[in-house]
Design a protein around this motif. Structure first.
Motif, short mmCIF file in Angstrom:
data_model
loop_
_atom_site.label_atom_id
_atom_site.label_comp_id
_atom_site.label_asym_id
_atom_site.label_seq_id
_atom_site.Cartn_x
_atom_site.Cartn_y
_atom_site.Cartn_z
N ARG A 28 0.83 -1.18 0.00
CA ARG A 28 0.00 0.00 0.00
C ARG A 28 0.88 1.25 0.00
O ARG A 28 2.03 1.21 0.44
N PRO A 29 0.35 2.39 -0.49
CA PRO A 29 1.16 3.62 -0.48
C PRO A 29 1.58 3.98 0.94
O PRO A 29 0.79 3.83 1.89
N PHE A 30 2.81 4.43 1.10
CA PHE A 30 3.31 4.79 2.43
C PHE A 30 2.50 5.94 3.03
O PHE A 30 2.25 5.97 4.24
N LEU A 31 2.09 6.89 2.18
CA LEU A 31 1.22 7.98 2.61
C LEU A 31 -0.09 7.88 1.86
O LEU A 31 -0.10 7.90 0.62
N SER A 32 -1.19 7.77 2.58
CA SER A 32 -2.50 7.68 1.95
C SER A 32 -2.92 9.03 1.39
O SER A 32 -2.32 10.07 1.67
N THR A 33 -3.98 9.02 0.58
CA THR A 33 -4.43 10.24 -0.08
C THR A 33 -4.80 11.33 0.92
O THR A 33 -4.45 12.51 0.73
N ASP A 34 -5.51 10.96 2.00
CA ASP A 34 -5.94 11.98 2.95
C ASP A 34 -4.77 12.64 3.67
O ASP A 34 -4.82 13.83 4.01
N LEU A 35 -3.67 11.90 3.87
CA LEU A 35 -2.49 12.50 4.48
C LEU A 35 -1.80 13.46 3.52
O LEU A 35 -1.32 14.52 3.93
N VAL A 36 -1.75 13.09 2.23
CA VAL A 36 -1.16 13.99 1.24
C VAL A 36 -1.99 15.26 1.12
O VAL A 36 -1.45 16.37 1.03
N VAL A 37 -3.32 15.12 1.16
CA VAL A 37 -4.20 16.29 1.08
C VAL A 37 -3.94 17.23 2.26
O VAL A 37 -3.88 18.45 2.10
N ALA A 38 -3.77 16.67 3.45
CA ALA A 38 -3.50 17.50 4.62
C ALA A 38 -2.18 18.26 4.47
O ALA A 38 -2.09 19.46 4.76
N GLY A 39 -1.13 17.57 4.01
CA GLY A 39 0.15 18.24 3.81
C GLY A 39 0.10 19.31 2.74
O GLY A 39 0.70 20.38 2.88
N GLU A 40 -0.64 19.03 1.65
CA GLU A 40 -0.74 20.01 0.57
C GLU A 40 -1.56 21.22 1.02
O GLU A 40 -1.31 22.34 0.59
N ARG A 41 -2.54 21.00 1.87
CA ARG A 41 -3.32 22.14 2.38
C ARG A 41 -2.45 23.06 3.21
O ARG A 41 -2.54 24.28 3.11
N LEU A 42 -1.57 22.48 4.03
CA LEU A 42 -0.67 23.30 4.82
C LEU A 42 0.29 24.06 3.91
O LEU A 42 0.54 25.26 4.12
N ARG A 43 0.81 23.40 2.89
CA ARG A 43 1.74 24.08 1.97
C ARG A 43 1.02 25.19 1.21
O ARG A 43 1.59 26.26 0.98
N GLU A 44 -0.23 24.96 0.83
CA GLU A 44 -0.98 26.00 0.11
C GLU A 44 -1.15 27.24 0.98
O GLU A 44 -0.94 28.37 0.52
N ASP A 45 -1.51 27.03 2.24
CA ASP A 45 -1.62 28.17 3.16
C ASP A 45 -0.27 28.86 3.34
O ASP A 45 -0.18 30.09 3.38
#
Length: 366
Positions: free
Chosen positions: A242-259
């Motif tokens: 399975r992916p080491f980082l799931s989709t919801d974790l990537v979304v959380a990280g990208e949201r922080l980077r966007e802010d």
């Protein structure tokens, strides 16, 4: 190609200036050729090319705005309905705004699987990126007039038309982004000349500034501007495939980077994030500031880092925002080798929970 004379904003490419002067201003091809120092057939090809490119909805809308801008400043007879779009959009005559947005948005479009998506009647465009599980993740938001400017500068090209249009970055857009990165790191070193941005436009590397605890000045780190450490870890598999980082974790990280990216666009562009690293005060920003734009983005980043606390906040700030690699993060934090990615996954799980508690208030657009 830019900074042409006339009635159009400074950032507009010169062939577009010729097109507008001929179509909107009624200037002859011969007069434009004399002013540009070229043959009239060259101006004719430019005019025909941009007339054909009006099939692209973003380019057509941009030329309509610029045509109204051109007619208004040429006639000086007062406002008409034709310039209404200019009054309800960001000032496209501001070259600084275009360049600032380009640094933020083009960096996301250079990532694998990234596309710019916009609806015909939407005021905002979004950058979506497909991750390992095949699910799209929103990584950036920009105003429609800025997207039109990108298309006009040939930084993006249309892939699909319809009610929802998709665009991808062009080689010219990649080269422009590399020149911006090279210009950011082009401060001359003692005894050496500043490197040429055009010589560096073929490279993918860039620099980020980070503030180390106890340091008097920010430190520059080199990183791959085309892909974040989060993207690399999302493609890795665990023991069960399975992916080491799931989709919801990537979304959380990208949201922080966007802010984080939006927070750097405000008046306090030299915001010192040093106090959010280990051992520093994690106090918030002024809660009385308006909850919009860069000020609200800084508040959201501060709230997320306060919730994560020391250690977990450090790793997401370094990896998701500063784009530090895992090895460099482990060295700075004093961790053992190959332990950083485990801590990062725990931090992203906490960050995901933080955004879930915030609900719709944490979202940037509806």
């Amino acid at each position: 190609m830019e900074n042409c004379p006339g009635l159009t904003p400074r950032w507009v490419p010169r062939p577009v200036c010729h097109y507008l002067d001929h179509v909107e201003g009624g200037c002859s091809l011969q007069a434009l050729a004399r002013r540009a120092g070229c043959h009239a057939s060259t101006i004719l090809r430019q005019v025909r090319r941009w007339e054909q490119r009006r099939d692209d909805p973003l380019i057509d809308a941009a030329l309509f705005r610029l045509g109204a801008f051109h007619r208004f400043h040429q006639n000086k007879t007062g406002e008409t309905d034709m310039i209404a779009p200019l009054r309800h959009s960001p000032d496209l005559s501001d070259d600084t705004q275009i360049q600032r947005e380009a640094r933020r948005v083009l960096s996301r479009l250079t990532e694998p699987g990234a596309l710019l998506v916009i609806g015909r009647d939407m005021e905002k465009a979004v950058v979506m990126r497909t991750i390992a599980e095949g699910k799209p993740v929103r990584v950036a938001v920009l105003d429609r007039p800025v997207a039109e400017a990108f298309a006009l500068k040939d930084w993006i090209r249309c892939l699909a038309r319809g009610r929802v249009m998709t665009y991808t970055i062009t080689p010219a857009g990649r080269a422009a982004f590399r020149r911006m990165c090279a210009a950011d790191e082009a401060a001359p070193v003692a005894g050496h000349d500043a490197p040429s941005p055009f010589a560096a436009q073929q490279r993918e590397t860039g620099t980020r500034k980070i503030h180390a605890p106890g340091a008097d000045a920010p430190r520059r780190i080199r990183c791959n501007m085309a892909e974040s450490p989060l993207s690399l870890l999302a493609r890795r598999k665990d023991r069960e495939g399975r992916p080491f980082l799931s989709t919801d974790l990537v979304v959380a990280g990208e949201r922080l980077r966007e802010d984080f990216e939006i927070a750097q666009m405000g008046p306090r562009v030299t915001q010192n994030w040093d106090r959010f690293l280990t051992g520093a005060d994690r106090g918030g920003f002024n809660s009385g500031s308006p909850q919009r734009g860069p000020a609200a983005a800084r508040e959201r980043v501060a709230a997320a880092l306060r919730d994560l606390g020391p250690g977990l906040g450090d790793v997401v700030l370094r990896c998701c925002c500063f784009l530090e690699g895992m090895e460099e993060t482990e060295r700075h934090m004093g961790w053992s080798a190959r332990s950083g990615k485990i801590v990062l996954r725990i931090a992203l799980q906490r960050l995901k929970r933080h955004y879930e508690r915030q609900g719709e208030a944490a979202c940037l657009i509806g």
